[in-house]
Design a protein around this motif. Sequence first.
Motif, PDB file in Angstrom:
ATOM      1  N   MET A 236       0.846  -1.202   0.000  1.00 11.75           N
ATOM      2  CA  MET A 236       0.000   0.000   0.000  1.00 11.75           C
ATOM      3  C   MET A 236       0.882   1.253   0.000  1.00 11.75           C
ATOM      4  O   MET A 236       1.928   1.300   0.617  1.00 11.75           O
ATOM      5  N   CYS A 237       0.386   2.244  -0.668  1.00  8.09           N
ATOM      6  CA  CYS A 237       1.132   3.497  -0.803  1.00  8.09           C
ATOM      7  C   CYS A 237       1.053   4.303   0.495  1.00  8.09           C
ATOM      8  O   CYS A 237       0.010   4.348   1.141  1.00  8.09           O
ATOM      9  N   GLN A 238       2.178   4.909   0.876  1.00  8.27           N
ATOM     10  CA  GLN A 238       2.191   5.823   2.020  1.00  8.27           C
ATOM     11  C   GLN A 238       1.958   7.236   1.517  1.00  8.27           C
ATOM     12  O   GLN A 238       2.672   7.688   0.623  1.00  8.27           O
ATOM     13  N   TYR A 239       0.993   7.922   2.073  1.00  9.12           N
ATOM     14  CA  TYR A 239       0.707   9.281   1.640  1.00  9.12           C
ATOM     15  C   TYR A 239       1.217  10.279   2.667  1.00  9.12           C
ATOM     16  O   TYR A 239       1.260   9.977   3.857  1.00  9.12           O
ATOM     17  N   PRO A 240       1.586  11.483   2.211  1.00  7.78           N
ATOM     18  CA  PRO A 240       2.023  12.495   3.177  1.00  7.78           C
ATOM     19  C   PRO A 240       0.841  12.957   4.032  1.00  7.78           C
ATOM     20  O   PRO A 240      -0.315  12.785   3.647  1.00  7.78           O
ATOM     21  N   LYS A 241       1.148  13.534   5.192  1.00 10.21           N
ATOM     22  CA  LYS A 241       0.093  14.018   6.079  1.00 10.21           C
ATOM     23  C   LYS A 241      -0.550  15.295   5.511  1.00 10.21           C
ATOM     24  O   LYS A 241      -1.739  15.510   5.625  1.00 10.21           O
ATOM     25  N   HIS A 242       0.293  16.133   4.911  1.00 11.65           N
ATOM     26  CA  HIS A 242      -0.167  17.436   4.435  1.00 11.65           C
ATOM     27  C   HIS A 242       0.351  17.710   3.027  1.00 11.65           C
ATOM     28  O   HIS A 242       1.489  17.362   2.705  1.00 11.65           O
ATOM     29  N   VAL A 243      -0.482  18.326   2.207  1.00  9.17           N
ATOM     30  CA  VAL A 243      -0.037  18.799   0.886  1.00  9.17           C
ATOM     31  C   VAL A 243      -0.412  20.276   0.767  1.00  9.17           C
ATOM     32  O   VAL A 243      -1.502  20.678   1.189  1.00  9.17           O
ATOM     33  N   GLY A 244       0.493  21.064   0.232  1.00  4.97           N
ATOM     34  CA  GLY A 244       0.262  22.506   0.074  1.00  4.97           C
ATOM     35  C   GLY A 244      -0.223  22.838  -1.328  1.00  4.97           C
ATOM     36  O   GLY A 244       0.328  22.354  -2.315  1.00  4.97           O
ATOM     37  N   ILE A 245      -1.270  23.646  -1.386  1.00  2.89           N
ATOM     38  CA  ILE A 245      -1.850  24.058  -2.668  1.00  2.89           C
ATOM     39  C   ILE A 245      -1.650  25.556  -2.849  1.00  2.89           C
ATOM     40  O   ILE A 245      -1.934  26.336  -1.943  1.00  2.89           O
ATOM     41  N   LYS A 246      -1.174  25.945  -4.023  1.00  4.90           N
ATOM     42  CA  LYS A 246      -1.185  27.363  -4.386  1.00  4.90           C
ATOM     43  C   LYS A 246      -2.320  27.572  -5.380  1.00  4.90           C
ATOM     44  O   LYS A 246      -2.374  26.921  -6.419  1.00  4.90           O
ATOM     45  N   GLU A 247      -3.226  28.475  -5.040  1.00  6.35           N
ATOM     46  CA  GLU A 247      -4.353  28.765  -5.926  1.00  6.35           C
ATOM     47  C   GLU A 247      -3.874  29.759  -6.987  1.00  6.35           C
ATOM     48  O   GLU A 247      -3.528  30.896  -6.664  1.00  6.35           O
ATOM     49  N   VAL A 248      -3.847  29.287  -8.244  1.00 10.80           N
ATOM     50  CA  VAL A 248      -3.349  30.135  -9.333  1.00 10.80           C
ATOM     51  C   VAL A 248      -4.456  30.604 -10.280  1.00 10.80           C
ATOM     52  O   VAL A 248      -4.177  31.202 -11.323  1.00 10.80           O
ATOM     53  N   GLY A 249      -5.711  30.369  -9.893  1.00 16.29           N
ATOM     54  CA  GLY A 249      -6.835  30.780 -10.749  1.00 16.29           C
ATOM     55  C   GLY A 249      -6.818  32.256 -11.126  1.00 16.29           C
ATOM     56  O   GLY A 249      -7.000  32.593 -12.296  1.00 16.29           O
ATOM     57  N   PRO A 250      -6.581  33.150 -10.162  1.00 13.11           N
ATOM     58  CA  PRO A 250      -6.596  34.577 -10.507  1.00 13.11           C
ATOM     59  C   PRO A 250      -5.492  34.978 -11.494  1.00 13.11           C
ATOM     60  O   PRO A 250      -5.597  36.010 -12.141  1.00 13.11           O
ATOM     61  N   ARG A 251      -4.444  34.168 -11.601  1.00 16.18           N
ATOM     62  CA  ARG A 251      -3.379  34.481 -12.561  1.00 16.18           C
ATOM     63  C   ARG A 251      -3.412  33.509 -13.753  1.00 16.18           C
ATOM     64  O   ARG A 251      -3.859  33.861 -14.828  1.00 16.18           O
ATOM     65  N   ASP A 252      -3.013  32.286 -13.570  1.00 15.17           N
ATOM     66  CA  ASP A 252      -2.912  31.365 -14.709  1.00 15.17           C
ATOM     67  C   ASP A 252      -4.292  31.029 -15.273  1.00 15.17           C
ATOM     68  O   ASP A 252      -4.443  30.802 -16.482  1.00 15.17           O
ATOM     69  N   GLY A 253      -5.287  31.003 -14.397  1.00 12.31           N
ATOM     70  CA  GLY A 253      -6.649  30.736 -14.857  1.00 12.31           C
ATOM     71  C   GLY A 253      -7.168  31.874 -15.722  1.00 12.31           C
ATOM     72  O   GLY A 253      -7.388  31.703 -16.921  1.00 12.31           O
ATOM     73  N   LEU A 254      -7.303  33.057 -15.140  1.00  8.98           N
ATOM     74  CA  LEU A 254      -7.890  34.184 -15.873  1.00  8.98           C
ATOM     75  C   LEU A 254      -7.065  34.600 -17.080  1.00  8.98           C
ATOM     76  O   LEU A 254      -7.593  35.076 -18.084  1.00  8.98           O
ATOM     77  N   GLN A 255      -5.762  34.409 -16.985  1.00 12.08           N
ATOM     78  CA  GLN A 255      -4.870  34.779 -18.091  1.00 12.08           C
ATOM     79  C   GLN A 255      -5.267  34.089 -19.399  1.00 12.08           C
ATOM     80  O   GLN A 255      -5.053  34.636 -20.481  1.00 12.08           O
ATOM     81  N   ASN A 256      -5.849  32.907 -19.288  1.00 14.56           N
ATOM     82  CA  ASN A 256      -6.230  32.157 -20.484  1.00 14.56           C
ATOM     83  C   ASN A 256      -7.729  32.201 -20.780  1.00 14.56           C
ATOM     84  O   ASN A 256      -8.234  31.397 -21.551  1.00 14.56           O
ATOM     85  N   GLU A 257      -8.432  33.111 -20.131  1.00 19.77           N
ATOM     86  CA  GLU A 257      -9.856  33.281 -20.438  1.00 19.77           C
ATOM     87  C   GLU A 257     -10.007  34.531 -21.315  1.00 19.77           C
ATOM     88  O   GLU A 257      -9.234  35.479 -21.199  1.00 19.77           O
ATOM     89  N   ASP A 258     -10.999  34.516 -22.178  1.00 19.11           N
ATOM     90  CA  ASP A 258     -11.168  35.638 -23.105  1.00 19.11           C
ATOM     91  C   ASP A 258     -11.842  36.841 -22.455  1.00 19.11           C
ATOM     92  O   ASP A 258     -11.721  37.961 -22.925  1.00 19.11           O
ATOM     93  N   VAL A 259     -12.576  36.580 -21.387  1.00 15.48           N
ATOM     94  CA  VAL A 259     -13.400  37.621 -20.770  1.00 15.48           C
ATOM     95  C   VAL A 259     -12.577  38.433 -19.771  1.00 15.48           C
ATOM     96  O   VAL A 259     -11.794  37.877 -19.001  1.00 15.48           O
ATOM     97  N   PHE A 260     -12.751  39.737 -19.779  1.00 20.28           N
ATOM     98  CA  PHE A 260     -12.157  40.557 -18.726  1.00 20.28           C
ATOM     99  C   PHE A 260     -13.146  40.595 -17.559  1.00 20.28           C
ATOM    100  O   PHE A 260     -14.286  41.050 -17.699  1.00 20.28           O
ATOM    101  N   ILE A 261     -12.689  40.094 -16.430  1.00 19.98           N
ATOM    102  CA  ILE A 261     -13.533  40.111 -15.226  1.00 19.98           C
ATOM    103  C   ILE A 261     -13.375  41.484 -14.574  1.00 19.98           C
ATOM    104  O   ILE A 261     -12.248  41.927 -14.315  1.00 19.98           O
ATOM    105  N   ASP A 262     -14.493  42.128 -14.321  1.00 16.10           N
ATOM    106  CA  ASP A 262     -14.500  43.443 -13.676  1.00 16.10           C
ATOM    107  C   ASP A 262     -13.641  43.424 -12.404  1.00 16.10           C
ATOM    108  O   ASP A 262     -13.677  42.453 -11.642  1.00 16.10           O
ATOM    109  N   THR A 263     -12.874  44.480 -12.203  1.00 14.39           N
ATOM    110  CA  THR A 263     -11.934  44.519 -11.075  1.00 14.39           C
ATOM    111  C   THR A 263     -12.649  44.319  -9.728  1.00 14.39           C
ATOM    112  O   THR A 263     -12.143  43.605  -8.851  1.00 14.39           O
TER     113      THR A 263
END
Lengths: 305, 305
Positions: free
Chosen positions: A1-28
Amino acid sequence: MCQYPKHVGIKEVGPRDGLQNEDVFIDTNDKVKWINMLSESGVKEIEYSSFVHPKWIPPLADAREVGRRIKRNPDVTYSALVPNLKGLEHALETGIDVASVFMSASDTHNQKNINKSIDETYPVLKKVIHEAKDAKKAVTGYVSTVFDCPYEGRISPEQVIDVCDQLFDYGVDSISLGDTIGTAVPSQVEALLASILSRYDQEKIIMHFHDTRGMAIANMMTSIQHGITRFDSSVGGLGGCPYAKGAAGNVATNDVLYLLHGLGIETGIKEEKIQQAALYIQDKLGKSLPSKALAYQSTNYKKTV
Amino acid sequence: MCQYPKHVGIKEVGPRDGLQNEDVFIDTNDKVKWINMLSESGVKEIEYSSFVHPKWIPPLADAREVGRRIKRNPDVTYSALVPNLKGLEHALETGIDVASVFMSASDTHNQKNINKSIDETYPVLKKVIHEAKDAKKAVTGYVSTVFDCPYEGRISPEQVIDVCDQLFDYGVDSISLGDTIGTAVPSQVEALLASILSRYDQEKIIMHFHDTRGMAIANMMTSIQHGITRFDSSVGGLGGCPYAKGAAGNVATNDVLYLLHGLGIETGIKEEKIQQAALYIQDKLGKSLPSKALAYQSTNYKKTV
């Protein structure tokens, strides 16, 4: 069986990498409200925008205003993309904890992306990294197209390591390895990580998957099995692919949390907060986001509200 | 590094498990044409319909006509779902190579699904299996909700093994273990397969994943790592989830092929044929199917035709 780490860190990149590839400008105003929602989700790092010249990334043209107006949660680290000294200057004025620099492992992709070869880009990054470190900021290096390049095809682990060596030498604190076009399968992840983790401390390596062909969660699993504990992801799977209209974007934070929490790994992030943030931005974009966990959650969500 | 098998066998279940969960009735002519397309894709097994009473599954009410009219490719094994002796009789008249019987590992799910407890269902299945074997047909047993049940919650490997033992005892040739509601994460797959594969020959076990929360490809990877070499999938990810409208269905054959071929595993199936079949049925259903590989392929496909 696989051993998993206790904690994993997530960086939320939606406001940058996500929106950067969307055509719509989201109001500030909407962007600020949305990033504030993300700041309250329990996520520990958010990339809130990009200080690339607005001409190149119109959806993020309001980086300075966003950076000034978002409510800073002291438990959250805020990063932004900086391409050069001018961008870094704006980012420092506006407020960042981490400066994110970027480089492609493929010379042709780097050339098409920023009109410079890899060798021409190094001196620019060196200055930005040193300047950011002088300003007491942490620096993350994004290395893109680490598996495949839309122009050059397969990229070798040696090419990736060449770039990583240079960036670590300049002083970056961590490196995010990007499957920019979402082509990788787990055997490629295994091969790259075998090289990478024999050379660098796993704590300094972040994996950044795109779900263009539906492989991102499997690639994350493989990364976890190899000891990786840091990942980038976007709420709802925002972002799309510049090489294929209609294809999926970044791996969805919703799917990532379903996986990690299901494996018994802590993230500190509340799934319902991410779900709300995904539904909020989905509504503003006026289209369904590609996350499957979100599509499932949405139906239940609609039932209960 | 992980060792992968040389070959993995795929059963295309789109015409049965896929369409069964779609609201639209696909015209019989279109269905026949579509199944004929699938028959020419290189896939070795197709489940073409269900001989459940039409009242229960209206989208498959034309099972007999479909079975009579499809062009049988001698390289393809044709199976159909049969719930009881009446269904088997119709299936045998119409033509099948494999009879698929089904049972839930959860008593409540079985009750809700077919209005019988597990114990009440056994004698029915025993007769059907014996009758099918007498007619020299192979029999596959579907065991559903092997990880989680929408009514009972977590299902233990012991509950699954109880049902499998009984079905193997009645003479089924293989068993397909279904993540019917698409909730499983790889640690659950590991736990179940540790029990299953210590008891039964891996060649007799098929994994059947739904992608409701985006975990199916990761679950497949885990299954392959544990020695599984047979999977069910549906073209384009047809099917949806009866418990959550709008959620994804069976794992998409397109995504499965992208994974397997990327890992260097042979399937004998031509990806472009599956893509064409997915676009065909997507058009007939009048909606986008959830496969991410298909969404990516479609954009390229449109460019080149």
